[in-house]
Design a protein around this motif. Structure first.
Motif, PDB file in Angstrom:
ATOM      1  N   SER A 134     -32.944 -23.587  15.772  1.00 12.99           N
ATOM      2  CA  SER A 134     -33.743 -24.743  16.146  1.00 12.99           C
ATOM      3  C   SER A 134     -34.196 -25.473  14.887  1.00 12.99           C
ATOM      4  N   GLY A 135     -34.174 -26.777  14.968  1.00 12.44           N
ATOM      5  CA  GLY A 135     -34.582 -27.596  13.841  1.00 12.44           C
ATOM      6  C   GLY A 135     -33.520 -27.753  12.772  1.00 12.44           C
ATOM      7  N   GLU A 184     -26.594 -28.434  24.184  1.00 15.14           N
ATOM      8  CA  GLU A 184     -27.142 -27.241  24.826  1.00 15.14           C
ATOM      9  C   GLU A 184     -27.006 -27.297  26.346  1.00 15.14           C
ATOM     10  N   GLY A 214     -31.020 -29.591  12.899  1.00  7.56           N
ATOM     11  CA  GLY A 214     -30.567 -30.974  12.857  1.00  7.56           C
ATOM     12  C   GLY A 214     -29.423 -31.298  13.801  1.00  7.56           C
ATOM     13  N   ALA A 228     -34.351 -34.504   8.512  1.00  7.75           N
ATOM     14  CA  ALA A 228     -33.755 -33.719   9.584  1.00  7.75           C
ATOM     15  C   ALA A 228     -32.284 -33.419   9.319  1.00  7.75           C
TER      16      ALA A 228
HETATM   17  N1  LIG Z   1     -39.174 -38.466  16.186  1.00  3.06           N
HETATM   18  C1  LIG Z   1     -39.253 -37.503  15.253  1.00  3.06           C
HETATM   19  N2  LIG Z   1     -40.219 -37.549  14.310  1.00  3.06           N
HETATM   20  C2  LIG Z   1     -40.304 -36.586  13.364  1.00  3.06           C
HETATM   21  N3  LIG Z   1     -39.477 -35.513  13.277  1.00  3.06           N
HETATM   22  C3  LIG Z   1     -38.499 -35.402  14.179  1.00  3.06           C
HETATM   23  C4  LIG Z   1     -38.331 -36.377  15.218  1.00  3.06           C
HETATM   24  N4  LIG Z   1     -37.282 -35.997  15.985  1.00  3.06           N
HETATM   25  C5  LIG Z   1     -36.804 -34.839  15.447  1.00  3.06           C
HETATM   26  N5  LIG Z   1     -37.520 -34.474  14.360  1.00  3.06           N
HETATM   27  C6  LIG Z   1     -37.297 -33.299  13.507  1.00  3.06           C
HETATM   28  O1  LIG Z   1     -35.962 -33.239  13.040  1.00  3.06           O
HETATM   29  C7  LIG Z   1     -35.555 -31.884  12.821  1.00  3.06           C
HETATM   30  C8  LIG Z   1     -34.171 -31.650  13.393  1.00  3.06           C
HETATM   31  O2  LIG Z   1     -34.269 -31.822  14.778  1.00  3.06           O
HETATM   32  P1  LIG Z   1     -33.111 -31.581  15.822  1.00  3.06           P
HETATM   33  O3  LIG Z   1     -33.638 -32.038  17.135  1.00  3.06           O
HETATM   34  O4  LIG Z   1     -31.852 -32.204  15.365  1.00  3.06           O
HETATM   35  O5  LIG Z   1     -32.950 -30.003  15.802  1.00  3.06           O
HETATM   36  P2  LIG Z   1     -31.942 -29.109  16.662  1.00  3.06           P
HETATM   37  O6  LIG Z   1     -31.033 -28.458  15.683  1.00  3.06           O
HETATM   38  O7  LIG Z   1     -31.318 -29.902  17.738  1.00  3.06           O
HETATM   39  O8  LIG Z   1     -32.932 -28.016  17.211  1.00  3.06           O
HETATM   40  P3  LIG Z   1     -33.104 -27.368  18.686  1.00  3.06           P
HETATM   41  O9  LIG Z   1     -32.205 -26.183  18.690  1.00  3.06           O
HETATM   42  O10 LIG Z   1     -34.544 -26.969  18.676  1.00  3.06           O
HETATM   43  O11 LIG Z   1     -32.760 -28.395  19.701  1.00  3.06           O
HETATM   44  C9  LIG Z   1     -36.635 -31.018  13.462  1.00  3.06           C
HETATM   45  O12 LIG Z   1     -37.447 -30.458  12.462  1.00  3.06           O
HETATM   46  C10 LIG Z   1     -37.434 -31.991  14.292  1.00  3.06           C
HETATM   47  O13 LIG Z   1     -38.778 -31.576  14.407  1.00  3.06           O
END
Ligand SMILES: Nc1ncnc2c1ncn2[C@@H]1O[C@H](COP(=O)(O)OP(=O)(O)OP(=O)(O)O)[C@@H](O)[C@H]1O
Ligand code: SF4
Ligand SMILES: [Mg+2]
Lengths: 328, 322
Positions: free
Chosen positions: B42-43, B178, B45, B22
């Motif tokens: 999204s995703g 967010e 990290g 991540a």
């Molecule tokens: N418990 C978990 N098990 C497996 N993968 C996870 C877990 N928690 C998060 N991920 C993965 O880690 C990656 C980064 O996640 P993160 O939540 O930091 O994204 P983000 O940038 O905050 O996105 P968003 O804008 O959707 O909130 C994503 O692909 C997510 O699916």
């Protein structure tokens, strides 16, 4: 303007609801989600609808496809009264009017492949098509929306949000609709992917001569795709004009506030802007303000605003606003 | 002074389908009193970086690298010490305020509990303090409304309540993940102004996590752009907006639909954001980049400093004049 494809007059949608947190024996109350909405939609025209959450945009869409009852006056589809039709009479219309939804993955059956999803939509409306034809038409449509042949046999969860939305678009278009209602089709997508989908819808609209109703809370997106824009607030239309004109010369104080609230990705512009912005919050749709629904947040409110619902006023060519005072 | 320093942070999750990468080697330095936006799709990290800082990763997750807060290493710190820092120095608010509140408890109870428990205040003093903060966060009729339940507030009002709650212990760092995404356009600006106000009045350092580059322009000083769990670019907001060095930043800024421009078409980025099950050998943006060259697929670009206050990780950065 050519004869309208869809002509809506004084349409309303009312739900019976129990307010959140109220006990089960409490009387259900009437929630007027849409009130007194009128518009015409020409063939190959795109009507944008903007409004904040709960402003009634989706209820209007649902009333048009007949999934919630509308308290009428009228909605004429090529001259025939949509609201007076029974389920049987509506059947052929289900093909003419298609819908695309906000949550791309949730709108697709997880047990079916992309190819099957699109094929099923086609066979529902054209029974007895030979299988190879169904398959080749589904493949062609998936390609048209930007997916690859090998995507045919994949399941929804194997696709990204943007790709799921492409499948949703293919499913809607394969039956050859005249009107596609898009309810927040890009709000669940990342901005880079959002632009792809908006551009795709725009291309398809032009190439196929479709009419679109494009619903979004994001005025920036709507402005790019719509010919005309209607601004919703608490179930009412407050302003309606050509897209460029609405953004350039908004006349309703709410539209002005909406435009002022849209962030400009330019620090020089943002810092120079005085912090106007609306105070307060959207009142409960269960107890909308008397008179003008916007008056509790309006920067130019007067006493008289509480008394009467302002009539739609002609403020320019093909431009109406529901405020008797010039916000100028 | 650097309040928060993140060095070579990685976050991985072990799942049935293998390892999810991540966050991959992220460096951040956040000065006291700054307001910093962490931007990404999204995703990318964003949230996991913040959860790693807070020690709140899901059970299948692990963080490696270093996170120091005011000189103290947080990764691997024992639960007790971490709790002390978390409850008094770092606070976090989320996209959906409802998830952070107990729906069956009055706001008054939820707010005062923190103060009576952690600060040993009397109930009366705690209540006065809580009302004062709600008032400062412009919750109208705070003294009455503090007696209400969460569902009796609108989304925007609830976010104000949450910010007030986050400020109860006067944290030095406020992480807002967010905070305006679930809110309406006209309310979004109110909350952003409120966060700016918090920084001015309480001297709180603010990290804003967002996918919305639009709101960053008016409300933050510094920004960090993430893609595929890596930092693509960072630096002062005004300078990055004026002349981004990274092709991804450029594409992201271009993709925002603008009311103040009459573009015929929106400028999209082809393809989809990176899945986290694959960790590309080269640049994470290579598959979508308009400036990609052969080397980008093979070699990961190192972080460079084209100017003292700017960082970019790209083999072919855009020249800037700013
Ligand atoms: N418990 C978990 N098990 C497996 N993968 C996870 C877990 N928690 C998060 N991920 C993965 O880690 C990656 C980064 O996640 P993160 O939540 O930091 O994204 P983000 O940038 O905050 O996105 P968003 O804008 O959707 O909130 C994503 O692909 C997510 O699916
Ligand atoms: S390293 Fe190459 S692929 Fe990555 S952003 Fe720079 S030019 Fe594009
Ligand atoms: Mg997140």
């Amino acid at each position: 303007m050519s004869a309208p494809l869809l002509s809506v007059r004084e349409l309303g949608v009312t739900y019976r609801v129990r307010p959140g947190g109220s006990p089960p024996w409490a009387r259900a109350r009437a929630l007027q989600a849409v009130r007194n909405v009128s518009f015409d939609l020409a063939p190959a025209e795109t009507l944008g609808i903007v409004g904040e959450s709960g402003s009634g945009k989706s209820s209007l869409a649902r009333a048009l496809i007949g999934t919630v009852p509308a308290s009428r006056r009228q909605a004429l589809w090529q001259g025939a009264d949509l609201l007076a039709m029974g389920a049987e009479q509506r059947r052929p219309l289900r093909r003419d009017i298609q819908m695309i939804f906000q949550n791309p993955l949730g709108a697709l059956d997880p047990r079916m492949t992309a190819g099957e999803i699109v094929a099923e939509a086609l066979t529902t409306h054209e029974r007895g098509l030979p299988r190879h034809e169904v398959r080749s038409r589904a493949a062609a449509m998936l390609e048209r929306v930007g997916l690859l042949p090998e995507h045919m046999n994949r399941y929804p969860h194997e696709f990204s949000g943007g790709q799921c939305q492409r499948i949703g678009i293919a499913r809607a278009l394969i039956v050859g609709p005249r009107l596609v209602i898009c309810d927040e089709p890009v709000s669940a997508l990342d901005v880079s992917v959002q632009a792809q989908i908006v551009n795709l819808l725009q291309d398809l609209q032009r190439d196929l001569g479709l009419s679109l109703i494009f619903i979004s809370h994001d005025l920036g997106v709507v402005k790019h795709i719509a010919d005309r824009i209607m601004v919703f607030y608490l179930g009412r239309v407050l302003e309606h004009a050509a897209a460029g004109e609405l953004v350039r010369a908004p006349r309703h104080p709410y539209t002005r506030a909406l435009i002022a609230a849209a962030p400009v990705p330019d620090p020089a512009v943002e810092r120079g802007r005085q912090a106007t912005g609306l105070g307060g919050e959207l009142p409960s749709p269960l107890a909308p303000p008397s008179g003008c629904v916007f008056r509790t947040r309006c920067p130019i409110v007067r006493d008289a605003c509480a008394d009467e619902v302002p009539a739609m006023r002609e403020v320019g060519e093909d431009h109406v606003a529901a405020c008797p005072y010039d916000a100028g | 002074m650097t309040l928060l320093r993140v060095r070579d942070l990685s976050v991985t999750f072990e799942t049935g389908d293998g390892t999810v990468n991540a966050v991959n080697g992220v460096d951040l330095a956040i000065g006291a009193g700054q307001s910093v936006a962490v931007v990404g799709e999204s995703g990318s990290g964003k949230s996991q970086i913040m959860f790693a800082i807070m020690g709140l990763l899901a059970r299948n997750g692990a963080a490696a690298g270093s996170v120091t807060f005011d000189g103290t290493e947080l990764l691997g710190l024992d639960e007790g010490a971490l709790n002390r820092i978390r409850s008094s120095q770092i606070a976090m608010i989320f996209q959906n305020p409802m998830t952070a509140l107990n729906p069956y408890m009055r706001i008054s109870h939820q707010m005062t509990e923190v103060l009576t428990l952690h600060k040993g205040m009397s109930r009366r003093a705690a209540l006065a303090e809580a009302i004062g903060l709600l008032d400062a966060m412009e919750v109208p009729e705070a003294a009455t409304r503090i007696g209400m339940y969460p569902h009796e507030f609108s989304g925007g009002m609830l976010q104000r309540v949450l910010i007030a709650m986050a400020l109860l212990c006067r944290p030095r760092l406020l992480i807002a993940d967010e905070p305006t995404t679930a809110l309406d356009a006209t309310v979004r600006g109110q909350i952003m102004r409120l966060l700016a106000d918090v920084r001015a009045r309480f001297g709180t350092t603010v990290i804003l996590v967002t996918h919305d580059v639009g709101i960053v322009a008016g409300h933050c000083d510094e920004m960090v752009v993430l893609y595929g769990g890596r930092v693509m670019e960072s630096g002062p907001v005004a300078r990055i907006f004026a002349a981004p060095h990274h092709p991804y930043t450029r594409s992201l800024l271009d993709a925002v639909p603008r009311l103040d421009r009459d573009d015929e078409r929106l400028r999209s980025i082809p393809g989809d954001p990176l899945g986290t099950n694959l960790l590309p050998a080269g640049c994470p943006f290579a598959a979508r980049c308009p400036r990609v060259e052969e080397r980008c697929h093979r070699e990961r670009p190192a972080s460079e400093r084209p100017a003292p206050d700017r960082v970019v990780a790209c083999h072919r950065p855009l020249e800037g004049v700013a």
